[in-house]
Motif scaffolding. Structure first.
Motif, PDB file in Angstrom:
ATOM      1  N   GLN A  70      49.830 -10.333  72.355  1.00  0.00           N
ATOM      2  CA  GLN A  70      48.909 -11.044  71.470  1.00  0.00           C
ATOM      3  C   GLN A  70      49.675 -12.098  70.692  1.00  0.00           C
ATOM      4  O   GLN A  70      50.786 -11.841  70.227  1.00  0.00           O
ATOM      5  N   ARG A  71      49.099 -13.248  70.585  1.00  0.00           N
ATOM      6  CA  ARG A  71      49.735 -14.315  69.800  1.00  0.00           C
ATOM      7  C   ARG A  71      49.779 -13.914  68.339  1.00  0.00           C
ATOM      8  O   ARG A  71      48.788 -13.449  67.765  1.00  0.00           O
ATOM      9  N   GLN A  72      50.930 -14.101  67.717  1.00  0.00           N
ATOM     10  CA  GLN A  72      51.087 -13.800  66.295  1.00  0.00           C
ATOM     11  C   GLN A  72      50.525 -14.944  65.464  1.00  0.00           C
ATOM     12  O   GLN A  72      50.868 -16.110  65.665  1.00  0.00           O
ATOM     13  N   GLN A  73      49.636 -14.623  64.536  1.00  0.00           N
ATOM     14  CA  GLN A  73      49.056 -15.635  63.663  1.00  0.00           C
ATOM     15  C   GLN A  73      50.043 -15.975  62.548  1.00  0.00           C
ATOM     16  O   GLN A  73      50.570 -15.091  61.879  1.00  0.00           O
ATOM     17  N   ASN A  87      55.531 -18.180  71.238  1.00  0.00           N
ATOM     18  CA  ASN A  87      54.475 -17.348  70.649  1.00  0.00           C
ATOM     19  C   ASN A  87      53.140 -17.584  71.358  1.00  0.00           C
ATOM     20  O   ASN A  87      52.106 -17.776  70.730  1.00  0.00           O
ATOM     21  N   ASP A 126      40.832  -9.779  67.062  1.00  0.00           N
ATOM     22  CA  ASP A 126      41.846  -8.745  66.880  1.00  0.00           C
ATOM     23  C   ASP A 126      41.477  -7.475  67.654  1.00  0.00           C
ATOM     24  O   ASP A 126      41.286  -6.408  67.078  1.00  0.00           O
TER      25      ASP A 126
END
Length: 323
Positions: free
Chosen positions: A149-152, A167, A216
């Protein structure tokens, strides 16, 4: 053409287009199509493009086409001579009728709430052009290798991160896109038919011009296949250099077509440094001293030779491969 249908609770569901190119993925198609049949969201259509497969893809597709059509699901089956995923996607884009579309790989699987959760998010966020979820990265036995999952981040810049492969999660089944936004920002609804970088070409124009969001939830199963065409052995130096040179070239074309003049200069410079640092590391790894000198000099000319690059260069010249 945007269509809606009533779900079991009497709520209107917007149509979602599922567009998938496939090359010799016959042995994975039962699991792929079953994962679509198991969706808890029912208003979707399938656009499947056979990219010149030489296995039993067509017979399997025809079997499921009949099954889906019995369930009143529009199933468009297209064929072409092998030309790569970007060319296959271009063949399929004009057939999209959904308000949204997704483009999962034919050798992966969608979790049962993949479409419903994506549509729920997009309907709740009408200002969002693109959204992305998380995915489980699994082996062929179903063992989880990693969670993707891409980190925000603060000051989030997905456009730049895509360019620099930082990322970013590249398995396409995590994304959903608003169809009208794609055709607004992608000229003629067609992407460059390079065999490299179709996901860049779909994502970059949208995230440069418009808003994107994060779901999410884990909605996709990204499967590591031992013999997958996307997992071939590309460890030979020349093949790797050629492959990434083509990717670099494709991204320059994209930047020119997407960005304003000032951004184009900034991003082209960042992209140049990014790729040449990568080439420098490869030259060190494979003991290619002439190339090592060439890439280091090219980095010096654009002030891209930081401490890490000096170390790679010096160690490579004396014959030490940096780990």
């Amino acid at each position: 053409m945007e269509e809606f249908s009533l779900n079991g609770g009497g709520k209107m569901e917007p149509l979602v287009s599922i567009i998938t190119p496939s090359y010799n993925s016959g042995k994975y198609l039962d699991a792929y199509f079953t994962s679509i049949l198991n969706q808890d969201y029912k208003n979707y259509e399938i656009i499947f493009i056979n990219d010149g497969s030489t296995d039993d893809t067509e017979s399997i597709v025809n079997k499921y086409k009949e099954l889906f059509e019995k369930k009143n699901v529009r199933f468009v089956y297209l064929k072409q001579n092998n030309g790569g995923q970007a060319k296959a996607m271009n063949l399929g884009f004009p057939y999209i009728q959904g308000k949204y579309f997704i483009w999962p790989d034919s050798d992966d699987e969608l979790y049962s709430n993949n479409i419903s959760e994506k549509v729920k998010y997009m309907e709740q966020h009408p200002d969002i052009a693109l959204a992305m979820s998380g995915a489980d990265y699994v082996d062929e036995s179903g063992n989880i290798i990693d969670y993707l999952q891409r980190q925000q981040l603060d000051n989030d810049n997905f456009f730049e991160d895509l360019l620099l492969s930082k990322n970013v999660v590249f398995c396409p089944g995590i994304y959903i896109m608003r169809t009208e936004k794609f055709f607004k920002y992608v000229p003629n609804g067609q992407i460059n038919e390079s065999r490299i970088g179709q996901n860049y070409q779909i994502l970059l124009p949208i995230v440069y011009h418009d808003k994107y969001g994060y779901i999410d939830k884990t909605l996709y199963k990204y499967i590591l296949h031992k013999n997958s065409h996307s997992n071939k052995d590309n460890n030979q130096y020349e093949k790797m250099i050629q492959r990434f040179k083509k990717q670099e070239e494709t991204l320059y074309i994209l930047i020119k077509s997407i960005c304003d003049e000032n951004d184009e200069k900034v991003y082209k410079n960042k992209l140049y440094i990014h790729f040449h640092r990568f080439y420098l590391r490869l030259a060190n790894k494979y003991g290619m001293k002439q190339d090592l000198k060439k890439y280091y000099e090219q980095l010096k000319q654009v002030n891209g030779n930081g401490m890490k690059e000096r170390i790679y260069y010096v160690l490579g010249i004396i014959g030490i491969k940096k780990r």
